[in-house]
Write a protein that holds these residues in place. Structure first.
Motif, PDB file in Angstrom:
ATOM      1  N   ASP A  16       0.828  -1.206   0.000  1.00 17.16           N
ATOM      2  CA  ASP A  16       0.000   0.000   0.000  1.00 17.16           C
ATOM      3  C   ASP A  16       0.861   1.253   0.000  1.00 17.16           C
ATOM      4  N   ASP A  19       2.365   1.727  -3.483  1.00 19.44           N
ATOM      5  CA  ASP A  19       1.384   2.274  -4.431  1.00 19.44           C
ATOM      6  C   ASP A  19       1.152   3.760  -4.165  1.00 19.44           C
ATOM      7  N   GLN A  20       1.090   4.122  -2.890  1.00 15.89           N
ATOM      8  CA  GLN A  20       0.874   5.514  -2.506  1.00 15.89           C
ATOM      9  C   GLN A  20       2.041   6.380  -2.956  1.00 15.89           C
ATOM     10  N   VAL A  55      -0.122  14.222  -1.010  1.00 14.43           N
ATOM     11  CA  VAL A  55      -0.251  13.084  -1.922  1.00 14.43           C
ATOM     12  C   VAL A  55       1.042  12.905  -2.712  1.00 14.43           C
ATOM     13  N   GLY A  58       3.634  11.202  -0.847  1.00 13.42           N
ATOM     14  CA  GLY A  58       3.324   9.828  -0.473  1.00 13.42           C
ATOM     15  C   GLY A  58       2.958   9.643   0.977  1.00 13.42           C
ATOM     16  N   SER A  60      -0.041  10.816   2.220  1.00 12.49           N
ATOM     17  CA  SER A  60      -1.496  10.815   2.350  1.00 12.49           C
ATOM     18  C   SER A  60      -2.106  10.117   1.147  1.00 12.49           C
ATOM     19  N   SER A  61      -3.123   9.292   1.385  1.00 11.70           N
ATOM     20  CA  SER A  61      -3.809   8.595   0.302  1.00 11.70           C
ATOM     21  C   SER A  61      -5.057   9.379  -0.074  1.00 11.70           C
ATOM     22  N   TRP A 111      -7.423  -0.440  -6.455  1.00  7.80           N
ATOM     23  CA  TRP A 111      -7.205   0.744  -5.626  1.00  7.80           C
ATOM     24  C   TRP A 111      -8.425   0.917  -4.725  1.00  7.80           C
ATOM     25  N   ASP A 113     -10.462   3.343  -1.863  1.00  3.74           N
ATOM     26  CA  ASP A 113     -10.644   4.650  -1.240  1.00  3.74           C
ATOM     27  C   ASP A 113     -10.525   4.475   0.274  1.00  3.74           C
ATOM     28  N   PRO A 114      -9.567   5.153   0.917  1.00  2.00           N
ATOM     29  CA  PRO A 114      -9.378   4.972   2.355  1.00  2.00           C
ATOM     30  C   PRO A 114     -10.552   5.474   3.195  1.00  2.00           C
TER      31      PRO A 114
END
Length: 213
Positions: A16, A19-20, A55, A58, A60-61, A111, A113-114
């Protein structure tokens, strides 16, 4: 004496987090290509400078809504925005079951959404002329996208399982399994799951033909 190895050793990057980080690098690269400052991207997308900065670094998602705003600002689909941010391993083997271009469901990138648990998984590859995406939206959740995310697209939604309420420009339409809807002119759109189970639907997006000059 055997030695116990810690699989999550300090300094090891999780999937994760990787990816972020890649998504942040992708955003920064796109912004550099357009020679936009953080302020300019914030003005184009309606996303705050602080969030864009987090973002890109990296740390914060982004939520689905933020991704929609950013993709619209760059003139990309959400799938195109995410494409370079996710790993895509193409099998290279003589085994027919592992042929080039085959993407198995168990290993397909996704992906999430958090904020809502909304999950999107690409069905088509980056080379395919349309974005085909499978989406799962948990019960009681909703995701909103601005009109700018659809300004250059034709958009079809097909519900596979469950119930989906699509609110386009303030007008709701409820869809059940097997139903589909083709969206028209760009408008603020909300995807809402009013049911008690996760709704699964497929989104097909193609670029709208250019108007003749």
């Amino acid at each position: 004496m055997s030695q116990i190895v810690d699989e999550e050793a300090p300094g090891t990057e999780t999937e994760d987090a990787a990816d972020q980080r890649r998504l942040g690098e992708r955003l920064h690269r796109l912004r550099d290509e357009r020679k936009w400052s953080l302020t300019e991207l914030a003005e184009e997308s309606g996303v705050s400078r602080a969030m864009i900065n987090r973002v890109e670094r990296g740390v914060s998602s982004p939520t689905a809504t933020i991704l929609g705003r950013l993709s619209g600002a760059f003139g990309l689909t959400i799938s195109q925005l995410l494409d370079d941010a996710l790993d895509h391993e193409v099998p290279r083997t003589s085994d027919p079951d592992q042929a080039r271009g085959v993407q198995r469901g168990a290993t397909a990138d996704s992906w999430t959404d958090p904020e809502t648990g909304y999950r999107r998984r690409p069905v088509s590859s980056a080379d395919f002329p349309a974005d085909v995406t499978e989406v799962r939206l948990p019960a009681g959740r909703e995701v909103a996208y601005p009109a700018s995310a659809y300004a250059f697209l034709r958009h079809c939604i097909w519900v596979v399982d469950g119930t989906l309420e699509v609110v386009v420009g303030g007008t709701p339409t409820r869809l059940g399994a097997g139903d589909r809807i083709e969206l028209g002119e760009p408008a603020d759109t909300v995807y809402r799951n009013p049911g008690e189970d996760t709704v699964r639907y497929v989104v097909v997006v193609v670029r709208a033909p250019r108007a003749r000059e």
